[in-house]
Design a protein around this motif. Sequence first.
Motif, PDB file in Angstrom:
ATOM      1  N   THR A  42       0.867  -1.186   0.000  1.00  0.00           N
ATOM      2  CA  THR A  42       0.000   0.000   0.000  1.00  0.00           C
ATOM      3  C   THR A  42       0.901   1.233   0.000  1.00  0.00           C
ATOM      4  OG1 THR A  42      -0.025   0.176   2.399  1.00  0.00           O
ATOM      5  CG2 THR A  42      -1.744  -1.209   1.399  1.00  0.00           C
ATOM      6  N   TYR A  43       0.310   2.395  -0.335  1.00  0.00           N
ATOM      7  CA  TYR A  43       1.110   3.624  -0.284  1.00  0.00           C
ATOM      8  C   TYR A  43       1.586   3.911   1.140  1.00  0.00           C
ATOM      9  CZ  TYR A  43      -0.004   4.903  -5.126  1.00  0.00           C
ATOM     10  OH  TYR A  43      -0.088   4.951  -6.495  1.00  0.00           O
ATOM     11  N   GLU A  44       0.767   3.552   2.132  1.00  0.00           N
ATOM     12  CA  GLU A  44       1.170   3.779   3.530  1.00  0.00           C
ATOM     13  C   GLU A  44       2.409   2.936   3.854  1.00  0.00           C
ATOM     14  OE1 GLU A  44      -1.992   3.150   2.555  1.00  0.00           O
ATOM     15  OE2 GLU A  44      -2.695   5.221   2.840  1.00  0.00           O
ATOM     16  N   GLU A  45       2.416   1.683   3.348  1.00  0.00           N
ATOM     17  CA  GLU A  45       3.582   0.822   3.617  1.00  0.00           C
ATOM     18  C   GLU A  45       4.828   1.373   2.912  1.00  0.00           C
ATOM     19  OE1 GLU A  45       1.464  -3.546   4.274  1.00  0.00           O
ATOM     20  OE2 GLU A  45       1.720  -2.808   2.242  1.00  0.00           O
ATOM     21  N   ILE A  46       4.634   1.865   1.679  1.00  0.00           N
ATOM     22  CA  ILE A  46       5.784   2.432   0.949  1.00  0.00           C
ATOM     23  C   ILE A  46       6.318   3.650   1.707  1.00  0.00           C
ATOM     24  CG2 ILE A  46       6.480   3.611  -1.182  1.00  0.00           C
ATOM     25  CD1 ILE A  46       4.516   1.787  -2.707  1.00  0.00           C
ATOM     26  N   GLU A  47       5.403   4.487   2.182  1.00  0.00           N
ATOM     27  CA  GLU A  47       5.832   5.694   2.912  1.00  0.00           C
ATOM     28  C   GLU A  47       6.630   5.298   4.163  1.00  0.00           C
ATOM     29  OE1 GLU A  47       2.623   8.152   4.330  1.00  0.00           O
ATOM     30  OE2 GLU A  47       4.015   9.342   5.552  1.00  0.00           O
ATOM     31  N   ARG A  48       6.128   4.271   4.877  1.00  0.00           N
ATOM     32  CA  ARG A  48       6.820   3.853   6.111  1.00  0.00           C
ATOM     33  C   ARG A  48       8.220   3.331   5.786  1.00  0.00           C
ATOM     34  NH1 ARG A  48       5.282  -1.207   9.814  1.00  0.00           N
ATOM     35  NH2 ARG A  48       6.863  -0.900  11.419  1.00  0.00           N
ATOM     36  N   ILE A  49       8.312   2.524   4.732  1.00  0.00           N
ATOM     37  CA  ILE A  49       9.634   1.990   4.349  1.00  0.00           C
ATOM     38  C   ILE A  49      10.573   3.150   3.989  1.00  0.00           C
ATOM     39  CG2 ILE A  49      10.843   0.617   2.587  1.00  0.00           C
ATOM     40  CD1 ILE A  49       8.302  -1.226   2.577  1.00  0.00           C
ATOM     41  N   CYS A  50      10.033   4.154   3.292  1.00  0.00           N
ATOM     42  CA  CYS A  50      10.881   5.286   2.889  1.00  0.00           C
ATOM     43  C   CYS A  50      11.348   6.093   4.103  1.00  0.00           C
ATOM     44  CB  CYS A  50      10.140   6.193   1.905  1.00  0.00           C
ATOM     45  SG  CYS A  50       9.960   5.406   0.307  1.00  0.00           S
ATOM     46  N   ARG A  51      10.472   6.266   5.089  1.00  0.00           N
ATOM     47  CA  ARG A  51      10.874   7.003   6.305  1.00  0.00           C
ATOM     48  C   ARG A  51      12.050   6.290   6.982  1.00  0.00           C
ATOM     49  NH1 ARG A  51       7.726  11.126   7.393  1.00  0.00           N
ATOM     50  NH2 ARG A  51       5.610  11.041   6.585  1.00  0.00           N
ATOM     51  N   ILE A  52      11.935   4.952   7.021  1.00  0.00           N
ATOM     52  CA  ILE A  52      13.002   4.196   7.682  1.00  0.00           C
ATOM     53  C   ILE A  52      14.258   4.170   6.812  1.00  0.00           C
ATOM     54  CG2 ILE A  52      13.589   1.840   8.418  1.00  0.00           C
ATOM     55  CD1 ILE A  52      10.672   1.879   9.591  1.00  0.00           C
ATOM     56  N   ALA A  53      14.055   4.060   5.496  1.00  0.00           N
ATOM     57  CA  ALA A  53      15.212   4.091   4.587  1.00  0.00           C
ATOM     58  C   ALA A  53      15.945   5.422   4.722  1.00  0.00           C
ATOM     59  CB  ALA A  53      14.753   3.870   3.150  1.00  0.00           C
ATOM     60  N   ALA A  54      15.197   6.511   4.911  1.00  0.00           N
ATOM     61  CA  ALA A  54      15.825   7.836   5.068  1.00  0.00           C
ATOM     62  C   ALA A  54      16.696   7.852   6.323  1.00  0.00           C
ATOM     63  CB  ALA A  54      14.758   8.928   5.124  1.00  0.00           C
ATOM     64  N   ARG A  55      16.264   7.131   7.367  1.00  0.00           N
ATOM     65  CA  ARG A  55      17.080   7.064   8.597  1.00  0.00           C
ATOM     66  C   ARG A  55      18.402   6.368   8.318  1.00  0.00           C
ATOM     67  NH1 ARG A  55      12.465   5.384  12.952  1.00  0.00           N
ATOM     68  NH2 ARG A  55      13.610   3.439  13.114  1.00  0.00           N
ATOM     69  N   LEU A  56      18.403   5.464   7.310  1.00  0.00           N
ATOM     70  CA  LEU A  56      19.638   4.732   6.977  1.00  0.00           C
ATOM     71  C   LEU A  56      20.452   5.446   5.898  1.00  0.00           C
ATOM     72  CD1 LEU A  56      18.361   1.039   6.944  1.00  0.00           C
ATOM     73  CD2 LEU A  56      19.761   2.168   8.666  1.00  0.00           C
ATOM     74  N   GLY A  57      19.994   6.608   5.479  1.00  0.00           N
ATOM     75  CA  GLY A  57      20.805   7.382   4.540  1.00  0.00           C
ATOM     76  C   GLY A  57      20.299   7.409   3.107  1.00  0.00           C
ATOM     77  N   ILE A  58      19.108   6.836   2.858  1.00  0.00           N
ATOM     78  CA  ILE A  58      18.558   6.972   1.496  1.00  0.00           C
ATOM     79  C   ILE A  58      18.134   8.434   1.336  1.00  0.00           C
ATOM     80  CG2 ILE A  58      16.640   6.312  -0.043  1.00  0.00           C
ATOM     81  CD1 ILE A  58      18.770   4.081   0.229  1.00  0.00           C
ATOM     82  N   ARG A  59      18.598   9.062   0.260  1.00  0.00           N
ATOM     83  CA  ARG A  59      18.334  10.484   0.013  1.00  0.00           C
ATOM     84  C   ARG A  59      17.529  10.709  -1.272  1.00  0.00           C
ATOM     85  NH1 ARG A  59      18.807  10.661   4.338  1.00  0.00           N
ATOM     86  NH2 ARG A  59      20.602  11.025   5.650  1.00  0.00           N
ATOM     87  N   LYS A  60      17.627   9.736  -2.193  1.00  0.00           N
ATOM     88  CA  LYS A  60      17.005   9.904  -3.506  1.00  0.00           C
ATOM     89  C   LYS A  60      16.093   8.722  -3.793  1.00  0.00           C
ATOM     90  CE  LYS A  60      21.356  10.455  -4.433  1.00  0.00           C
ATOM     91  NZ  LYS A  60      22.710  10.706  -4.895  1.00  0.00           N
ATOM     92  N   ILE A  61      14.927   9.034  -4.327  1.00  0.00           N
ATOM     93  CA  ILE A  61      13.963   7.979  -4.623  1.00  0.00           C
ATOM     94  C   ILE A  61      13.511   8.103  -6.069  1.00  0.00           C
ATOM     95  CG2 ILE A  61      11.565   7.255  -4.165  1.00  0.00           C
ATOM     96  CD1 ILE A  61      12.106   7.869  -1.207  1.00  0.00           C
ATOM     97  N   LYS A  62      13.415   6.968  -6.731  1.00  0.00           N
ATOM     98  CA  LYS A  62      12.844   6.931  -8.085  1.00  0.00           C
ATOM     99  C   LYS A  62      11.579   6.094  -8.048  1.00  0.00           C
ATOM    100  CE  LYS A  62      14.640   7.438 -11.867  1.00  0.00           C
ATOM    101  NZ  LYS A  62      14.699   8.806 -12.411  1.00  0.00           N
ATOM    102  N   ILE A  63      10.484   6.638  -8.547  1.00  0.00           N
ATOM    103  CA  ILE A  63       9.226   5.896  -8.645  1.00  0.00           C
ATOM    104  C   ILE A  63       9.153   5.295 -10.046  1.00  0.00           C
ATOM    105  CG2 ILE A  63       6.706   6.098  -8.610  1.00  0.00           C
ATOM    106  CD1 ILE A  63       8.038   6.516  -5.872  1.00  0.00           C
ATOM    107  N   THR A  64       8.957   3.957 -10.090  1.00  0.00           N
ATOM    108  CA  THR A  64       8.915   3.301 -11.383  1.00  0.00           C
ATOM    109  C   THR A  64       7.905   2.158 -11.341  1.00  0.00           C
ATOM    110  OG1 THR A  64      10.289   2.223 -13.072  1.00  0.00           O
ATOM    111  CG2 THR A  64      10.997   1.907 -10.799  1.00  0.00           C
TER     112      THR A  64
END
Length: 321
Positions: A42-64
């Motif tokens: 779900t979009y909520e799950e994607i958002e949660r994963i991205c929040r946590i990924a940002a804590r690990l240093g993910i800075r750039k996201i590509k939607i595909t």
Amino acid sequence: MKDHFNRTIDYMRISITDRCNLRCRYCMPDGCEKVPMDRILTYEEIERICRIAARLGIRKIKITGGEPFVRLGCTDLIRTLKSIDGIDSVTVTTNGQILSRYMDDLKDAGVDGINISLDTLDPQRYAYITGGGSLDRVLEAIRLAAESGIPTKVNSLIQKGFNEDEICRLASFAFQEGVLVRFIELMPIGIADPSQGISNELILQMLLEEWPDLGKDSRPHGNGPAVYYSRPHTAGGIGFISAIHNVFCSSCNRIRLTSQGQIKPCLSYDTGIDLKPYLKGTDEELEAALREAILSKPVGHCFEEKRFGSEEHRLMSQIGG
Ligand code: SAM
Ligand code: SF4
């Protein structure tokens, strides 16, 4: 964060759907099986994963995808991801067929870049390779995107016996329209036939014969491994993404999240960590799983030699191109 080979991993490509409104012959054949919607994040799950990924240093996201714009709410997701602390850039890759209707929303959402796929400038060939797509629609999308001021790139995949005679035509298009056209080497994923691929080295030679003033352009144009060339006093430019003939694994900065929630540390292997079970747990457990996935990133791809029998056989549309 750094992986085991001291590479900084700061880029995540997210497939939000395996579905598509086209049927490109090298990507998603007619009649291929679709993933049931209840198995898609779900979009909520994607958002949660991205929040946590940002804590690990993910800075750039590509939607595909698949085609991201066939999933309703894609621009809202982009707006949400843009608001996450630590995320600097959210870009999208599309076939452009229905992009025009989302341009205003995309601009409003603050998207940082749009990549549009276009392999041929011939309407019949376009319809053939995409299984019925409209060249006019994608050309209109490219014009609108470029006019909108959002950084726009065109991705072209050249195949022997299909569009190799259009290499200079696609480059002329880049200079005329003032956009970046990037040549992507065909990768042996899913149903793609590697013997159809053409090396970017060959393409560069052809372009240099036509435009001897084409020179290396060292300005940064994106998040990935593309190498760029431009001409003096001429808008637009050419990029090369040479996954096969100029292996860039030693500087790879990316992981992928499939539409079903698997983190793929490398495109070429079918291995990864399924985040679905961790989505039922705490943020700390999810973060630990993501960290483990990053640390399991292999040293390099296995496109040329088959290692461990774990090479990727799923379709590009299923794992996210
Ligand atoms: N539907 C969108 C589009 O076409 O841009 C996004 C997904 S599509 C899988 C992303 C990109 O992957 C497209 O530019 C497509 O040409 C490319 N692609 C698909 N199969 C490929 C392959 N085997 N090797 C290299 N690129 C591939
Ligand atoms: Fe769809 Fe993109 Fe695959 Fe073509 S390349 S079938 S547009 S996902």
